[in-house]
Design a protein around this motif. Structure first.
Motif, mmCIF file in Angstrom:
data_model
loop_
_atom_site.group_PDB
_atom_site.id
_atom_site.type_symbol
_atom_site.label_atom_id
_atom_site.label_comp_id
_atom_site.label_asym_id
_atom_site.label_seq_id
_atom_site.Cartn_x
_atom_site.Cartn_y
_atom_site.Cartn_z
ATOM 1 N N SER A 100 42.008 22.369 -129.129
ATOM 2 C CA SER A 100 41.619 21.363 -130.464
ATOM 3 C C SER A 100 40.222 21.413 -130.565
ATOM 4 N N SER A 179 54.556 12.668 -129.714
ATOM 5 C CA SER A 179 54.171 12.343 -130.957
ATOM 6 C C SER A 179 54.336 10.770 -131.263
ATOM 7 N N ARG A 234 49.189 28.146 -130.018
ATOM 8 C CA ARG A 234 48.284 26.550 -130.129
ATOM 9 C C ARG A 234 49.320 25.814 -131.934
ATOM 10 N N GLN A 237 52.970 24.300 -130.215
ATOM 11 C CA GLN A 237 52.762 23.105 -129.780
ATOM 12 C C GLN A 237 53.054 22.104 -130.771
ATOM 13 N N PHE A 238 51.928 22.115 -131.378
ATOM 14 C CA PHE A 238 51.974 21.200 -132.394
ATOM 15 C C PHE A 238 53.576 20.605 -133.045
ATOM 16 N N ASP A 239 54.189 21.678 -133.709
ATOM 17 C CA ASP A 239 55.047 21.450 -134.336
ATOM 18 C C ASP A 239 55.934 20.688 -133.371
ATOM 19 N N ALA A 242 55.055 17.397 -132.894
ATOM 20 C CA ALA A 242 55.736 16.032 -133.808
ATOM 21 C C ALA A 242 57.457 16.584 -134.236
ATOM 22 N N LEU A 259 44.558 14.937 -133.641
ATOM 23 C CA LEU A 259 45.834 14.007 -133.577
ATOM 24 C C LEU A 259 46.595 12.992 -135.377
ATOM 25 N N CYS A 262 48.175 16.067 -137.260
ATOM 26 C CA CYS A 262 49.108 16.383 -137.027
ATOM 27 C C CYS A 262 50.326 14.970 -136.439
ATOM 28 N N LEU A 264 50.472 13.218 -134.186
ATOM 29 C CA LEU A 264 49.928 12.635 -132.536
ATOM 30 C C LEU A 264 49.508 11.165 -132.171
ATOM 31 N N GLN A 266 47.143 10.228 -128.170
ATOM 32 C CA GLN A 266 47.476 10.895 -126.846
ATOM 33 C C GLN A 266 46.559 9.765 -126.155
#
Length: 308
Positions: A100, A179, A234, A237-239, A242, A259, A262, A264, A266
């Motif tokens: 990203s 998430s 990619r 992965q975020f879907d 989340a 982040l 989405c 998210l 880290q």
């Protein structure tokens, strides 16, 4: 050396057949065969040999063809400079890992090109081995490859063997993303045992063929069996991350802007070390353009923002 002959041998390699290449080049097969023999005589090595699959390069031929492709790519670029106004044209091509921070830098780079009247830009997310092969074949000018630091003694000799230059690299520890509603985000300490309760999201095509058992043992902890979901795109992965609070993913450090967008978070993991390196590669004969350097400036700026 006749540049037209270089184009001939590149076409023969692409099609694997002198007959097919002659047809594609709108010339007779005898004339093409004669041109190839003249070039082989000039360079002093056989470029092709016959096989059950047709015509294939010899070992020396592979090396020669790599240089030939690089020369032709540079020649085409040079000609393009004089066909168009360079100040109003941007040409750029990049292969990259699913990172990203790189795509974020790319969007910032695009904004700097908004005044260009003409753009010829292409990017593709893929794995390290495909990136190396595509840069060798001159399909893309630049590539960013990613590998665990334990694999460095495999990749660096490979890049040297392929006559690829290494311009820039970034070594970092993977972070976990999940998430913002995930129970994992609230864990005080994250260990391997804690992660066993969750679902790991992985990229399914990050394979490194021909890795010996020595390398596999070095990174054995990198592939501990757990519940896994393999993805190849990619956005997916975020879907998943989340929407599924039990899922997580190991990634390179991400810009906070992405982040937040989405939903998210880290987490760094002092108790689990997964050190990786991202390396910029290109043909050793390639010279970075003004546009290339503009992208690298944005890449460096994004990295600095993440590490601050």
């Amino acid at each position: 050396m006749n540049l037209t002959h270089l184009r001939y041998v590149v076409e023969v390699e692409r099609l694997g057949s002198i007959t097919k290449a002659a047809s594609a080049l709108y010339m007779g097969q005898p004339n093409l065969s004669k041109a190839i023999k003249e070039l082989e005589h000039e360079v002093g090595v056989p470029i092709f040999k016959r096989s059950a699959k047709g015509v294939v390069p010899t070992d020396k031929g592979k090396e020669f063809l790599q240089y030939a492709k690089a020369i032709l790519v540079q020649l085409d670029k040079m000609e393009a400079l004089y066909k168009d106004n360079i100040a109003d044209t941007a040409s750029f091509s990049l292969l990259l890992p699913r990172a990203s921070y790189v795509t974020h830098a790319f969007t910032l780079f695009l904004n700097r090109l908004s005044d260009k009247k003409a753009m010829d830009i292409k990017i593709k997310e893929t794995n390290s081995m495909e990136t190396i092969n595509s840069v060798v074949e001159c399909e893309y000018d630049l590539g960013i490859i990613r590998y665990p630091i334990a694999y460095e003694s495999f990749f660096l000799p490979l890049l040297e063997e392929k006559n690829l230059a290494v311009h820039d690299s970034w070594q970092y520890d993977y972070v976990l993303i999940m998430s913002e509603n995930s129970p994992l985000a609230q864990e005080k300490e994250i260990t391997e045992e804690v992660l066993e309760k969750y679902i790991e999201v992985l990229h399914g095509d990050n394979i490194v063929p021909n890795i010996s058992e020595v390398y596999q043992k070095k990174s054995a902890d990198f592939h501990r069996p757990r519940r896994h979901i393999y993805v190849y795109e990619r956005g997916s992965q975020f879907d998943i991350l989340a929407a599924c609070p039990e899922s997580f993913m190991w990634v390179s450090p991400m810009p906070q802007e992405i982040l937040d967008r989405c939903g998210l978070v880290q987490r760094r993991t002092p108790l689990i070390s997964k050190t990786n390196k991202d390396v910029l590669i290109y043909q050793s004969s390639y010279r970075l353009s003004v546009t290339d350097r503009m992208f690298l400036e944005e890449l460096e700026r994004v990295r600095n923002e993440i590490t601050e």
